[in-house]
Design a protein around this motif. Sequence first.
Motif, PDB file in Angstrom:
ATOM      1  N   LEU A  84      -8.987  -1.984  -1.645  1.00  0.00           N
ATOM      2  CA  LEU A  84      -7.991  -1.196  -0.528  1.00  0.00           C
ATOM      3  C   LEU A  84      -6.930  -1.572  -1.083  1.00  0.00           C
ATOM      4  N   PHE A  85      -6.976  -2.223  -2.070  1.00  0.00           N
ATOM      5  CA  PHE A  85      -5.775  -3.330  -2.928  1.00  0.00           C
ATOM      6  C   PHE A  85      -4.790  -2.024  -3.486  1.00  0.00           C
ATOM      7  N   ALA A  86      -5.995  -1.306  -3.672  1.00  0.00           N
ATOM      8  CA  ALA A  86      -5.395  -0.152  -4.620  1.00  0.00           C
ATOM      9  C   ALA A  86      -5.036   0.840  -3.796  1.00  0.00           C
ATOM     10  N   THR A  87      -4.889   0.724  -2.785  1.00  0.00           N
ATOM     11  CA  THR A  87      -4.422   1.733  -1.391  1.00  0.00           C
ATOM     12  C   THR A  87      -3.433   1.074  -0.889  1.00  0.00           C
ATOM     13  N   ILE A  88      -2.653   0.110  -0.543  1.00  0.00           N
ATOM     14  CA  ILE A  88      -1.709  -0.462  -0.533  1.00  0.00           C
ATOM     15  C   ILE A  88      -0.594  -0.036  -1.496  1.00  0.00           C
ATOM     16  N   LEU A  89      -0.838  -0.756  -3.294  1.00  0.00           N
ATOM     17  CA  LEU A  89      -0.637  -0.568  -4.061  1.00  0.00           C
ATOM     18  C   LEU A  89       0.038   1.089  -4.380  1.00  0.00           C
ATOM     19  N   LEU A  90      -0.922   1.813  -3.411  1.00  0.00           N
ATOM     20  CA  LEU A  90       0.018   3.692  -3.863  1.00  0.00           C
ATOM     21  C   LEU A  90       0.870   3.722  -2.702  1.00  0.00           C
ATOM     22  N   GLY A  91       0.916   3.404  -1.477  1.00  0.00           N
ATOM     23  CA  GLY A  91       1.718   3.249  -0.436  1.00  0.00           C
ATOM     24  C   GLY A  91       2.943   1.985  -0.286  1.00  0.00           C
ATOM     25  N   VAL A  92       3.073   1.163  -1.464  1.00  0.00           N
ATOM     26  CA  VAL A  92       4.051   0.681  -2.062  1.00  0.00           C
ATOM     27  C   VAL A  92       5.270   2.141  -3.063  1.00  0.00           C
TER      28      VAL A  92
ATOM     29  N   ASN B 164       4.768  11.694  -4.821  1.00  0.00           N
ATOM     30  CA  ASN B 164       4.127  11.573  -3.380  1.00  0.00           C
ATOM     31  C   ASN B 164       3.034  12.312  -2.605  1.00  0.00           C
ATOM     32  N   THR B 165       2.677  13.550  -2.911  1.00  0.00           N
ATOM     33  CA  THR B 165       1.430  13.601  -2.445  1.00  0.00           C
ATOM     34  C   THR B 165       0.238  13.793  -2.887  1.00  0.00           C
ATOM     35  N   ALA B 166       0.377  13.857  -4.077  1.00  0.00           N
ATOM     36  CA  ALA B 166      -0.394  13.376  -4.911  1.00  0.00           C
ATOM     37  C   ALA B 166      -1.022  11.521  -4.562  1.00  0.00           C
ATOM     38  N   LEU B 167       0.109  10.247  -4.543  1.00  0.00           N
ATOM     39  CA  LEU B 167      -0.642   9.419  -4.078  1.00  0.00           C
ATOM     40  C   LEU B 167      -0.637   9.109  -3.035  1.00  0.00           C
ATOM     41  N   LEU B 168      -0.352  10.076  -1.632  1.00  0.00           N
ATOM     42  CA  LEU B 168      -1.289  10.027  -0.338  1.00  0.00           C
ATOM     43  C   LEU B 168      -2.432  10.102  -0.372  1.00  0.00           C
TER      44      LEU B 168
END
Length: 286
Positions: A186-194, A156-160
């Motif tokens: 921006l979509f990639a950022t949202i996907l990483l957050g999800v 999760n740290t790597a994802l954020l």
Amino acid sequence: MSSQHVTAPDYFVPGPSKWPVLTGASLLLTMVGASAWVNDLAWGPYANIAGILCVLVILYNWFGESIAESEGGLYSKRIDISYRWSMSWFIFSEVMFFAAFFGALFYARAITLPWLGDLDHKVLWPDFNAVWGSVGPAGVVESFKTMGPFPIPTINTALLLTSGATLTIAHHALKENKRTQTAIWLFATILLGVTFMGFQVFEYMHAYSELNLKLTSGIYGSTFFMLTGFHGFHVTMGAIMLSVVLYRVLKGHFTPEHHFAFEGAAWYWHFVDVVWLGLYVVVYWL
């Protein structure tokens, strides 16, 4: 903000609005429902859910009006500055919010735990072991295992951290008026957050089913779930904000010079990233 920014009046003052009072009433209903829910009143859950739905409907319409005002060329540089100050103070309040929980964790670990384990208290609790993650001196907490940093918290740290990079790339693309690249990153950022939230749900299931770690697991359990839970809530809110910004990017609402909605959401997301780094070190490693 829209390209009509330069035609805006010196300072825009909106007319009387029904949204503030409706928001207050909806939040009151939400909290009354929540209070009734935790006290096992049958109508509590329904009132709480109704209040939350009312808040969401109000925010949708209220922010919709603000977007229409911005796209209508009513927001000048003065309004832009006021929005920036407002977002800055909001994030500062969020910093203080998390500081309270980190402070509670510090107090429990650095002050209370050693105090309960000192020589004077050995008479009262001779079997108490003053090690973080203990079940407490009174023996009323079920045994549990603590949560380590591997593998999910580290993933999760790597994802954020990656999401912070993708969001920065999207911002630079927007400033260069590359809308397709902006939308993709921006979509990639949202996907990483999800994805982050999906892993956190899995972590909670693992904690409850395999570690017997619950919100009721003493001070360790309460601080663990309060810190990680509220952070997860902020990640969810940040993902929603970025989703609205993505929709507006696709609608062509921003220009390279005027796009504070994007910047405000980005500030919030980076703040969430920084909080997680502190949480990752203090909660999972120390």
